[in-house]
Structure formats: structure tokens, C-alpha cells
Design an enzyme around this catalytic site. Structure first.
Site, mmCIF file in Angstrom:
data_model
loop_
_atom_site.group_PDB
_atom_site.id
_atom_site.type_symbol
_atom_site.label_atom_id
_atom_site.label_comp_id
_atom_site.label_asym_id
_atom_site.label_seq_id
_atom_site.Cartn_x
_atom_site.Cartn_y
_atom_site.Cartn_z
ATOM 1 N N THR A 38 9.003 111.071 -26.970
ATOM 2 C CA THR A 38 8.826 112.239 -25.848
ATOM 3 C C THR A 38 9.427 111.557 -24.354
ATOM 4 O O THR A 38 9.145 110.266 -24.356
ATOM 5 C CB THR A 38 7.415 112.697 -25.822
ATOM 6 O OG1 THR A 38 7.207 113.652 -24.468
ATOM 7 C CG2 THR A 38 6.370 111.473 -25.925
ATOM 8 N N ASP A 39 9.488 112.415 -23.688
ATOM 9 C CA ASP A 39 9.784 111.940 -22.432
ATOM 10 C C ASP A 39 8.615 111.539 -21.520
ATOM 11 O O ASP A 39 8.685 110.934 -20.451
ATOM 12 C CB ASP A 39 10.839 112.893 -21.521
ATOM 13 C CG ASP A 39 10.087 114.011 -21.198
ATOM 14 O OD1 ASP A 39 9.058 114.394 -21.936
ATOM 15 O OD2 ASP A 39 10.706 115.150 -20.699
ATOM 16 N N GLU A 40 7.477 111.841 -22.079
ATOM 17 C CA GLU A 40 6.352 111.773 -21.387
ATOM 18 C C GLU A 40 5.846 110.120 -21.211
ATOM 19 O O GLU A 40 5.062 109.666 -20.156
ATOM 20 C CB GLU A 40 5.047 112.574 -21.777
ATOM 21 C CG GLU A 40 5.309 113.973 -22.121
ATOM 22 C CD GLU A 40 4.090 114.750 -22.066
ATOM 23 O OE1 GLU A 40 3.004 114.372 -21.726
ATOM 24 O OE2 GLU A 40 4.382 116.048 -22.233
ATOM 25 N N LYS A 45 2.046 107.661 -27.612
ATOM 26 C CA LYS A 45 3.387 107.776 -28.074
ATOM 27 C C LYS A 45 4.209 106.566 -27.446
ATOM 28 O O LYS A 45 4.898 105.686 -28.263
ATOM 29 C CB LYS A 45 4.070 108.934 -27.348
ATOM 30 C CG LYS A 45 3.763 110.291 -27.894
ATOM 31 C CD LYS A 45 3.784 110.307 -29.627
ATOM 32 C CE LYS A 45 5.568 110.722 -29.747
ATOM 33 N NZ LYS A 45 5.648 110.843 -31.365
ATOM 34 N N TYR A 54 -2.291 111.295 -24.599
ATOM 35 C CA TYR A 54 -0.973 111.765 -25.512
ATOM 36 C C TYR A 54 -0.045 110.789 -25.278
ATOM 37 O O TYR A 54 0.597 109.919 -26.075
ATOM 38 C CB TYR A 54 -0.679 113.038 -25.491
ATOM 39 C CG TYR A 54 0.740 113.215 -25.961
ATOM 40 C CD1 TYR A 54 0.781 113.323 -27.509
ATOM 41 C CD2 TYR A 54 1.859 113.494 -25.040
ATOM 42 C CE1 TYR A 54 2.189 113.563 -27.718
ATOM 43 C CE2 TYR A 54 3.030 113.889 -25.712
ATOM 44 C CZ TYR A 54 3.168 114.052 -27.094
ATOM 45 O OH TYR A 54 4.605 113.986 -27.645
HETATM 46 P P1 NAD Z 1 3.292 119.669 -33.975
HETATM 47 O O1 NAD Z 1 2.068 119.300 -33.387
HETATM 48 O O2 NAD Z 1 3.790 120.851 -34.092
HETATM 49 O O3 NAD Z 1 3.081 119.233 -35.348
HETATM 50 C C1 NAD Z 1 2.996 117.819 -35.871
HETATM 51 C C2 NAD Z 1 3.081 117.840 -37.433
HETATM 52 O O4 NAD Z 1 2.411 116.475 -37.859
HETATM 53 C C3 NAD Z 1 2.109 118.920 -38.099
HETATM 54 O O5 NAD Z 1 2.579 119.407 -39.243
HETATM 55 C C4 NAD Z 1 0.731 118.149 -38.487
HETATM 56 O O6 NAD Z 1 0.094 118.650 -39.630
HETATM 57 C C5 NAD Z 1 1.157 116.703 -38.706
HETATM 58 N N1 NAD Z 1 0.570 115.621 -38.881
HETATM 59 C C6 NAD Z 1 -0.431 115.339 -37.764
HETATM 60 N N2 NAD Z 1 -1.257 114.402 -37.940
HETATM 61 C C7 NAD Z 1 -0.787 113.709 -39.177
HETATM 62 C C8 NAD Z 1 -1.000 112.581 -39.993
HETATM 63 N N3 NAD Z 1 -1.890 111.821 -39.697
HETATM 64 N N4 NAD Z 1 -0.567 112.394 -41.250
HETATM 65 C C9 NAD Z 1 0.537 113.253 -41.489
HETATM 66 N N5 NAD Z 1 0.880 114.298 -40.714
HETATM 67 C C10 NAD Z 1 0.399 114.583 -39.453
HETATM 68 O O7 NAD Z 1 4.255 118.480 -33.239
HETATM 69 P P2 NAD Z 1 5.860 118.846 -32.721
HETATM 70 O O8 NAD Z 1 5.742 119.647 -31.354
HETATM 71 O O9 NAD Z 1 6.686 119.456 -33.739
HETATM 72 O O10 NAD Z 1 6.065 117.535 -32.357
HETATM 73 C C11 NAD Z 1 6.885 116.479 -33.446
HETATM 74 C C12 NAD Z 1 7.125 115.024 -32.788
HETATM 75 O O11 NAD Z 1 8.037 115.402 -31.607
HETATM 76 C C13 NAD Z 1 5.713 114.432 -32.088
HETATM 77 O O12 NAD Z 1 6.086 113.275 -32.595
HETATM 78 C C14 NAD Z 1 5.905 114.568 -30.758
HETATM 79 O O13 NAD Z 1 5.637 113.783 -30.221
HETATM 80 C C15 NAD Z 1 7.401 114.566 -30.231
HETATM 81 N N6 NAD Z 1 8.091 115.752 -29.392
HETATM 82 C C16 NAD Z 1 7.793 116.948 -29.083
HETATM 83 C C17 NAD Z 1 8.043 117.612 -28.095
HETATM 84 C C18 NAD Z 1 7.526 119.067 -28.098
HETATM 85 O O14 NAD Z 1 7.990 119.540 -26.860
HETATM 86 N N7 NAD Z 1 7.022 119.792 -28.784
HETATM 87 C C19 NAD Z 1 9.064 116.933 -27.268
HETATM 88 C C20 NAD Z 1 9.496 115.848 -27.332
HETATM 89 C C21 NAD Z 1 8.787 114.987 -28.589
HETATM 90 O O1 DAU Z 2 7.911 116.370 -22.226
HETATM 91 C C1 DAU Z 2 7.516 116.526 -23.841
HETATM 92 C C2 DAU Z 2 6.434 116.942 -24.154
HETATM 93 O O2 DAU Z 2 6.246 118.334 -23.861
HETATM 94 C C3 DAU Z 2 5.956 116.690 -25.678
HETATM 95 O O3 DAU Z 2 5.908 115.513 -25.872
HETATM 96 C C4 DAU Z 2 4.490 117.223 -25.909
HETATM 97 O O4 DAU Z 2 4.196 117.348 -27.341
HETATM 98 C C5 DAU Z 2 4.572 118.940 -25.586
HETATM 99 O O5 DAU Z 2 3.514 119.467 -25.966
HETATM 100 C C6 DAU Z 2 5.024 119.168 -24.253
HETATM 101 O O6 DAU Z 2 3.912 118.428 -23.141
HETATM 102 P P1 DAU Z 2 3.525 119.383 -21.954
HETATM 103 O O7 DAU Z 2 2.183 118.903 -21.562
HETATM 104 O O8 DAU Z 2 4.640 119.608 -20.879
HETATM 105 O O9 DAU Z 2 3.400 120.920 -22.567
HETATM 106 P P2 DAU Z 2 2.529 122.387 -22.581
HETATM 107 O O10 DAU Z 2 3.322 123.260 -23.177
HETATM 108 O O11 DAU Z 2 1.083 121.777 -23.078
HETATM 109 O O12 DAU Z 2 2.473 122.572 -20.821
HETATM 110 C C7 DAU Z 2 3.872 122.692 -20.272
HETATM 111 C C8 DAU Z 2 3.436 122.671 -18.652
HETATM 112 O O13 DAU Z 2 2.821 124.122 -18.648
HETATM 113 C C9 DAU Z 2 2.468 121.752 -18.134
HETATM 114 O O14 DAU Z 2 3.005 121.355 -16.809
HETATM 115 C C10 DAU Z 2 1.237 122.421 -18.193
HETATM 116 C C11 DAU Z 2 1.438 123.814 -17.981
HETATM 117 N N1 DAU Z 2 0.366 124.905 -18.586
HETATM 118 C C12 DAU Z 2 0.243 124.572 -19.950
HETATM 119 C C13 DAU Z 2 -0.888 125.400 -20.783
HETATM 120 C C14 DAU Z 2 -1.109 125.235 -22.210
HETATM 121 C C15 DAU Z 2 -0.231 125.632 -18.105
HETATM 122 O O15 DAU Z 2 -0.068 125.949 -16.768
HETATM 123 N N2 DAU Z 2 -1.053 126.602 -18.568
HETATM 124 C C16 DAU Z 2 -1.482 126.455 -20.182
HETATM 125 O O16 DAU Z 2 -2.099 127.269 -20.539
#
Ligand code: NAD
Ligand code: DAU
Length: 379
Positions: free
Chosen positions: A139-141, A169, A165
Site C-alpha cells: 500500500t501507499d500508506e 504493511k 495497519y
Molecule cells: P480485504 O480486506 O478485502 O481482503 C483480505 C482477504 O485476506 C480476505 O479474503 C481475508 O479473508 C483474507 N485473509 C485475512 N487474513 C488472512 C490470513 N491470516 N490467512 C489467509 N487469508 C487471510 O483486502 P483488500 O482490500 O482486498 O486488500 C488486499 C491487499 O491489497 C492487502 O494486502 C492490502 O494491504 C492491499 N491494498 C489494499 C488497498 C485498498 O484500497 N483496499 C490499496 C492498496 C493495497
Molecule cells: O491508500 C491505500 C489504503 O486505502 C489501503 O492500503 C487500505 O487497505 C484501504 O483501506 C485504504 O485506506 P484508507 O484509510 O484511506 O481507506 P478508508 O476507506 O477507510 O478511508 C478513506 C478516507 O475516508 C480516509 O481519509 C478516512 C475517511 N473516512 C472513512 C470512513 C470509513 C471517513 O471520513 N468516514 C468513514 O466512515
């Protein structure tokens, strides 16, 4: 046993992993078999993969990436040519309330996979050894938080994770780099910005706001709503991962982003406007009246932005969707799939909503009060 060219995906029942698998196995794609190792936490939904469940190219393994014996046996049995590692605890707010699972899955789990991959790789010879890849999805975080005028994150930006988180990562990225450097594991890392699209669990901003607005629930905006994220449609993330897996240089990191920086308020207003248009008979129009400012996320990162020039230059990857086209598709998908939302949010998710939102209150009042005072809200 699958053919030697299979790939092992972890976390493939989650949002991004399932998009990647469905795209990989789409009719006509002619890709190799996939083994999906997933623990099925609250975020994992096998129903998302129902259309390929019976495909001879798909194998599901229910289990934990922290289970070293299980990972070893899957590698021995399926002899994959690559591991694509998505599995993680992924929600920042949950990491603040309960960081334990994040350290366990994101750090220990990645360590377990790396050790098993290393042993497996050491036993490979010839072409199989040359082909093997370990692709870590991150992730970019990990780069921390930007001020308004800072340049976007590039691959050499120093790590500065701010939430549990992000720290977990970042730790996993460091482990992958160390295993590549020390043991010669052929690894690749991708660091991507915020994803959105179909099948995202409705705890994240875009699906949360969408599903709440449809039910006339107030839309919680943390703090002043001016935090900025760089949004990427999930299908574009999947295509970027494929490009890195196919053509990425070993040991390299690739940043992935949509070049779509938007404040949270802009995103929520855009969703409300689409709902006004697509659900003209809604009792809650104009949906922006549901906006409610609530207590901020502790340590809330102000801004993320990705410089994706390296993946564009080296691998020729570019996102296909703009924020406008991607968001419209996403809103339409949630409108068409309310049953999916109902099913994934029943049960334990209700407890999480209680934990995260009950004490946040409507600290700065609802949008009904704000609209007169705040030009951003009335736009
Ligand atoms: P998600 O939370 O939707 O899915 C995570 C999946 O991993 C689920 O299916 C869960 O059951 C599985 N899982 C969790 N713990 C596990 C374990 N111990 N063993 C096996 N499986 C397990 O996540 P996502 O949004 O699909 O993100 C996928 C990846 O991409 C993550 O590594 C996350 O850090 C990264 N990522 C997410 C975003 C985003 O915006 N969602 C952005 C950049 C990177
Ligand atoms: O940047 C990549 C990341 O983006 C991934 O690595 C994470 O897995 C993914 O969850 C996401 O993280 P964020 O914290 O940016 O996403 P989230 O959707 O939780 O929140 C987006 C923005 O919205 C953040 O600034 C918090 C805000 N927010 C979120 C929720 C859930 C609100 O204002 N209200 C809310 O109820």
C-alpha cells in the site's frame, strides 16, 4: 494436482484478490490455474467467486497464511510458478481499535509465506527456478502522510507509516526486501493507492457511503473531510499486478495509482450526486443532506498521492478508468447487488459499526446544518 504453471494467490476471497482472480480466469483469458489460500475472515466472501467455483482451473484452500505446514503442503502439491500475496487485515480503523490481528497476519503471515517460498524456491531447478516470482501486494500508506503541496510518493520515498495497519504493511515490505536481498528470493513489491469498485467490503469509505445513503443513514465524514486520497478502480489495480508479474524487474518496487486525487468530501458529494441521478425516486434526495461530520480518525493521514511514472514507463501500464467512469460503474454495481451487501454485512459486521461509529457522534453537526455555512458541501 494442478499443472506446474499454476499460481498461488493468498487472500483471493477479498476485494482486490477476487477481482484479480475473476479477471485472470475470465473466459478467453487462457491463463494458468489458480490456487486461492484464504482464511475467510469477515472480509473474505467466497460468494464473490461463485462463477468460477467449479472451474477446473480454480482450487480453493481454506486456511491461514500463518499455518506453515499448510503453506508448505500447498506449494509441494501445486508447484506454483508464482505466489501473489494479497492476504492481509486491511482496514485502518480496525487496526486502531485492535492491532493484534494486523501484526499477526500482515507480519507473521508474510514471514511464514516467505520462509515457505524460500524453501520451495531453493528446491526448484532450470526453467521453473528462472520463472518463479513472489509478488507482494502492498500500500501507499507505508510512505506516511503528505502536506498539500508535497510531491507524490515515488518508489524511493522513505517509509514513514503512521497507523498500526500501515506499520504492519511497512514491516511486511521490509521482510520481503530482506528475503530478496539475503536469500535471493525473486520478489517484487507493489505499493498501490486507494482502490474502489465492485465487491469492496462496505466498511471502507466509498461502499459505506453508498450503502448508507441508500438506506437514508447519515454519512459519517471524519474531521473536516479535507483529507485527500488518490483513487484507483480495482480492475486497474488487477491489470497493474498482472503487468508486474509478467514483466516487472526482479527485486523492484512499483508504485500504482490512478492520478485521481480527491478530498473525502468531494468523493462523498460525487456519490450523492450519482445517487440523485440514478435513484430519482429516492426519499432521501438530495442525498448530500445526509452528510454528517463526526469525530476524526486518531492520527488521520492528511494526504496520499502516487507517482506511477515508473510502472507506466517500464511496463506500459496505465489505468483504463477515470474516477468518473469508475465511480459510476461502482455505484451501479452496488445498486444492482443489494443482496450481496445484505449478506456480507449481516452478523459480526453490525458489532463493528457499533464500535466504530457509536461514540463518534455527529460532532460538527449534520449537513442539513452545514450546507448553509460550508460552500464545499453546497457545491
Ligand atoms: P480485504 O480486506 O478485502 O481482503 C483480505 C482477504 O485476506 C480476505 O479474503 C481475508 O479473508 C483474507 N485473509 C485475512 N487474513 C488472512 C490470513 N491470516 N490467512 C489467509 N487469508 C487471510 O483486502 P483488500 O482490500 O482486498 O486488500 C488486499 C491487499 O491489497 C492487502 O494486502 C492490502 O494491504 C492491499 N491494498 C489494499 C488497498 C485498498 O484500497 N483496499 C490499496 C492498496 C493495497
Ligand atoms: O491508500 C491505500 C489504503 O486505502 C489501503 O492500503 C487500505 O487497505 C484501504 O483501506 C485504504 O485506506 P484508507 O484509510 O484511506 O481507506 P478508508 O476507506 O477507510 O478511508 C478513506 C478516507 O475516508 C480516509 O481519509 C478516512 C475517511 N473516512 C472513512 C470512513 C470509513 C471517513 O471520513 N468516514 C468513514 O466512515
Amino acid at each position: 494436482m494442478n499443472s506446474p504453471s499454476s499460481i498461488l494467490v493468498t487472500g483471493g476471497a477479498g476485494f482486490i484478490g477476487s477481482t484479480f482472480i475473476l479477471d485472470w480466469l475470465r473466459p478467453g483469458a487462457e491463463r494458468s490455474p489458480i490456487v486461492n489460500l484464504d482464511k475467510l475472515t469477515y472480509a473474505g466472501n467466497p460468494e464473490t467467486l461463485a462463477s468460477i467455483e467449479t472451474s477446473p482451473l480454480y482450487t480453493f484452500a481454506h486456511g491461514d497464511i500463518c499455518d506453515a505446514d499448510l503453506v508448505r503442503s500447498l506449494l509441494a502439491r501445486h508447484q506454483p510458478r508464482a505466489i501473489v500475496h494479497f492476504a492481509a487485515e486491511s482496514h485502518v480503523d480496525r487496526s486502531i481499535v485492535g492491532p493484534d490481528a494486523f501484526l499477526r497476519t500482515n507480519i507473521d503471515g508474510t514471514f511464514t509465506l516467505l520462509q515457505a517460498a524460500r524453501a520451495y524456491f531453493q528446491g526448484l531447478e532450470g526453467d521453473k527456478r528462472k520463472q518463479f516470482r513472489f509478488l507482494h501486494v502492498s500500500t501507499d500508506e507505508v510512505f506516511g502522510s503528505l502536506e498539500a503541496n508535497d510531491p507524490a510518493f515515488c518508489e524511493t520515498t522513505p517509509y514513514s507509516p503512521k497507523s498500526p495497519y500501515a506499520a504492519s504493511k511497512a514491516a511486511s515490505d521490509h521482510l520481503v526486501r530482506a528475503w530478496a536481498h539475503t536469500y535471493g528470493l525473486p520478489a517484487l513489491i507493489t505499493n498501490c493507492s486507494n482502490n474502489y469498485g465492485p465487491h469492496q467490503f462496505p466498511e471502507k469509505l466509498i461502499p459505506l457511503v453508498l450503502t448508507y445513503a441508500l438506506r437514508g443513514k447519515s454519512l459519517p465524514i471524519y474531521g473536516d473531510g479535507q483529507q485527500v486520497r488518490d483513487w484507483l478502480y480495482v480492475g486497474d489495480h488487477a491489470s497493474a499486478i498482472r503487468a508486474v508479474l509478467d514483466r516487472g524487474r526482479l527485486g523492484e518496487t512499483y508504485n500504482i495509482g490512478g492520478n485521481n486525487q480527491r478530498s473525502n468530501l468531494e468523493v462523498v458529494l460525487a456519490i450523492c450526486a450519482l445517487l440523485d441521478e440514478l435513484v430519482p425516486k429516492s426519499a432521501y434526495r438530495p442525498h448530500r443532506q445526509l452528510l454528517t461530520y463526526v469525530q476524526d480518525r486518531p492520527g488521520h493521514d492528511r494526504r496520499y498521492a502516487i507517482n506511477a511514472r515508473k510502472i507506466e514507463r517500464e511496463l506500459g501500464w496505465r489505468p483504463a478508468e477515470s474516477f468518473e467512469t469508475g465511480l459510476r460503474k461502482t455505484v451501479q454495481w452496488y445498486l444492482d447487488n443489494t443482496e450481496w451487501v445484505e449478506r456480507v454485512t449481516s452478523g459480526a459486521y453490525r458489532d463493528w459499526e457499533q464500535t466504530n461509529y457509536t461514540d463518534r457522534g455527529g460532532a460538527r453537526g449534520s449537513a442539513r446544518d452545514q450546507m448553509k455555512a460550508d460552500p464545499e458541501v453546497t457545491r
